[in-house]
Scaffold this active site. Structure first.
Site, PDB file in Angstrom:
ATOM      1  N   THR A   1      -3.768   1.242  -2.902  1.00 19.49           N
ATOM      2  CA  THR A   1      -3.151  -0.074  -2.727  1.00 19.49           C
ATOM      3  C   THR A   1      -3.414  -1.006  -3.894  1.00 19.49           C
ATOM      4  OG1 THR A   1      -2.994  -1.923  -1.146  1.00 19.49           O
ATOM      5  CG2 THR A   1      -5.190  -1.016  -1.540  1.00 19.49           C
TER       6      THR A   1
ATOM      7  N   THR B   1       0.843  -1.184   0.000  1.00 21.14           N
ATOM      8  CA  THR B   1       0.000   0.000   0.000  1.00 21.14           C
ATOM      9  C   THR B   1       0.889   1.248   0.000  1.00 21.14           C
ATOM     10  OG1 THR B   1      -1.632  -1.316   1.228  1.00 21.14           O
ATOM     11  CG2 THR B   1      -2.018   1.045   1.140  1.00 21.14           C
TER      12      THR B   1
ATOM     13  N   GLU C   1      -6.931  -7.961  -4.023  1.00 20.46           N
ATOM     14  CA  GLU C   1      -7.792  -7.540  -2.920  1.00 20.46           C
ATOM     15  C   GLU C   1      -8.834  -8.577  -2.526  1.00 20.46           C
ATOM     16  OE1 GLU C   1      -7.225  -5.212  -1.073  1.00 20.46           O
ATOM     17  OE2 GLU C   1      -6.011  -3.778  -2.187  1.00 20.46           O
TER      18      GLU C   1
END
Length: 566
Positions: A387, A369, A408
């Site tokens: 990120t 990130t 993610e």
């Protein structure tokens, strides 16, 4: 008599304020702190063009996506906390990635019902639909002063001229090299003869420049619709993913109300769900409010702070998720009465074992990130955390695009009670569902005191929230921007039940005293985080930018006279 008294008061009024400091209604400087000097310079260039903080944020974001691909990029998402000075409004822009519509609750479980971490972390199946391209277009259209073509110009130029591969790039790529090698397009962009490039290697990315030019000319529609969207969806499916053109066409950022709280005479504005960070930050500070903790010794203060962290992270696992899917009890979790109940369960001299806090069944952290903070000459503020999740995301590049995809999907609760890559556990509130946004720890924050306004945030996975907390406490104690970024760190996240400690954060005597209270200590031999802080002194107008020293010579805090930008 009354008339004489009023005349006397009016005559005395100027004398009563004669010694009061003059207050600046605007900063006398503009400041940017980011994780990479190229990005800070790009933001300053856009300010010099006449742009505001939001135009500069576009430049910084796009440049970070190029020069810090291990941490963020067009294939990822982020949270943007903004203060619009002209109308005194705070807004939170949610550009978090969304699960593809073909996603399912158990998509990362094997035939035996066990979590398959490789599938949720590496490769195209780990990718959610990215939000940063939509965020940049939204920022320019609604809050910026310049067209995207100008705000993106520094990143486009740098992609073609080239940038120097740095120590952070190399360190993170070394960890992900073998996975990157699985994607021919990723290997071509980031490896040299299959190896990590030497520090100082000139890197160019023509495909990234062309993607930014498409965004500049056609906005988000050019990315999420038409030929480019078809190329993305086809490329992801060819690599084993499940994206569709419908997924891309359906993506949109969401504006949400930030979380606000009052603590020690300061207003704190921070991230709401799908960030868990703001809720946890509010919970911890509300718990601490019941103690005179600024006057306590370091061990006593640490003990109480850790116990508050433990309880906030436990609630994170139980309650929080995408607010468009889950009715999380945010008002309760951020309320003073709830904090009082949590406080009542804290023993002043003994640690509470996490397994005694009911609710959740019981990997190494890598820096990931990125964050940047901006204050401009008009008093606009931008705290942006963005990120691709783990370093270099899922390590897949769709040919011809120039950027890595995110992983993610691993930020969802793949299975109740099973930790993700950052050791965070979760329950059904953060379960995978089509179109849902995974819970995040990103915590961009403003701290507004009687005379100072601070903008801060950091990367660091599950440790983001506690780093921001400790940064807020430093600011409340009167520390400057650089001292706040410098401060040593510790962390507790409920499970595993141990305090992670940076080198030098505690003396041996302090560690022994914490152990005597029942705390397990996980003393690390490395640091974590990459905090970026900008501090505006509203009494003098001065602006200070502080950048984390943990990556020496990579980040940059910069301020320039505001007259340049007006």
């Amino acid at each position: 008599m009354t008339r004489l008294l009023l005349i006397g008061l009016l005559l005395l009024a100027p004398l009563a304020h004669a010694d009061a400091p003059a207050r600046a209604d605007r900063p006398s400087q503009a400041g940017i702190a980011s994780a990479n000097a190229y990005a800070t310079d790009a933001g300053m260039e856009v300010l010099a063009m006449g742009g505001n903080a939001f135009d500069a944020a576009i430049a910084v974001s796009a440049t970070l996506g190029l020069v810090e691909p291990e941490s963020s990029g067009l294939g990822g998402g982020g949270f943007l906390l903004l203060h619009v000075a002209k109308d005194g409004r705070d807004v939170f822009v949610d550009a978090r990635e969304r699960a593809p519509l073909a996603a399912s609750r158990d998509m990362y479980l094997d035939a035996a019902g066990n979590a398959d971490r490789d599938k949720s972390v590496n490769g195209a199946l780990a990718a959610a639909i990215p939000g940063m391209p939509a965020a940049l277009d939204h920022l320019a259209a609604k809050y910026g002063r310049l067209p995207l073509s100008k705000s993106l110009a520094p990143a486009i130029r740098l992609a073609r001229v080239g940038w120097r591969f740095g120590p952070k790039n190399a360190a993170m790529l070394g960890w992900r090299r073998d996975v990157l090698a699985r994607s021919p397009a990723a290997a071509k962009l980031f490896l040299r003869n299959g190896q990590v490039p030497a520090e100082g290697t000139l890197m160019r990315n023509e495909d990234y420049a062309r993607t930014l030019e498409l965004l500049a000319s056609k906005g988000a529609r050019g990315f999420y619709h038409g030929a480019y969207a078809r190329k993305l969806a086809k490329g992801v499916r060819a690599a084993g993913g499940i994206w569709s053109e419908r997924d891309l066409a359906g993506y949109a950022v969401v504006e949400r109300e930030p979380i606000r709280l009052r603590h020690r005479g300061h207003d704190i504005v921070t991230a709401p769900p799908p960030s868990s960070g703001g809720v946890a930050l509010a919970t911890i500070l509300n718990v601490l409010e019941g103690y005179d903790y600024p006057r306590l010794g370091k061990v006593e203060r640490t003990h109480l702070t850790v116990e508050a962290m433990r309880r906030a992270y436990r609630d994170r696992a139980l309650y929080l998720g995408d607010p468009d899917f889950v009715q999380a009890p945010v008002a309760m979790l951020t309320g003073k009465d709830y904090a009082a109940g949590l406080r009542a369960s804290i023993h002043p001299e003994k640690a509470t074992p996490s397994d005694l806090l009911p609710g959740v069944n019981a990997t190494p952290l890598r820096p990931d990130t990125t964050h940047f903070s901006i204050v401009d000459a008009e008093g606009n503020l931008a705290a942006v955390t963005q990120t691709v999740n783990l370093p270099y995301g899922n390590a897949v590049v769709v040919p011809g695009t120039g950027f890595l995809l995110n992983n993610e999907m691993d930020d969802f609760s793949v299975k109740p009670g099973v930790p993700n890559a950052f050791g965070l556990v979760g329950e059904d509130a953060n379960a995978i569902a089509p179109g849902k946004r995974p819970l995040s720890s990103m915590t961009p924050t403003f701290v507004i005191g009687p005379e100072r306004t601070a903008v801060l945030g950091t990367p660091g996975g599950s440790r983001i929230t506690t780093m921001v907390l400790l940064g807020v406490l430093e600011l409340l104690d009167g520390k400057g921007a650089q001292a706040t970024a410098d401060a040593p760190r510790y962390h507790h996240q409920y499970l595993p039940d141990a305090i992670s400690v940076e080198p030098g954060a505690f003396t041996e005597a302090e560690i022994a005293a914490l152990k005597a209270r029942g705390h397990a200590i996980d003393a690390r031999d490395s640091t974590w985080g990459n905090m970026q802080v900008v501090l505006w002194n509203r009494a003098t107008g001065a602006v200070e930018a502080g950048t984390d020293p943990r990556w020496k010579g990579v980040g940059k805090g910069s301020s320039s006279e505001a007259s340049v930008y007006r």
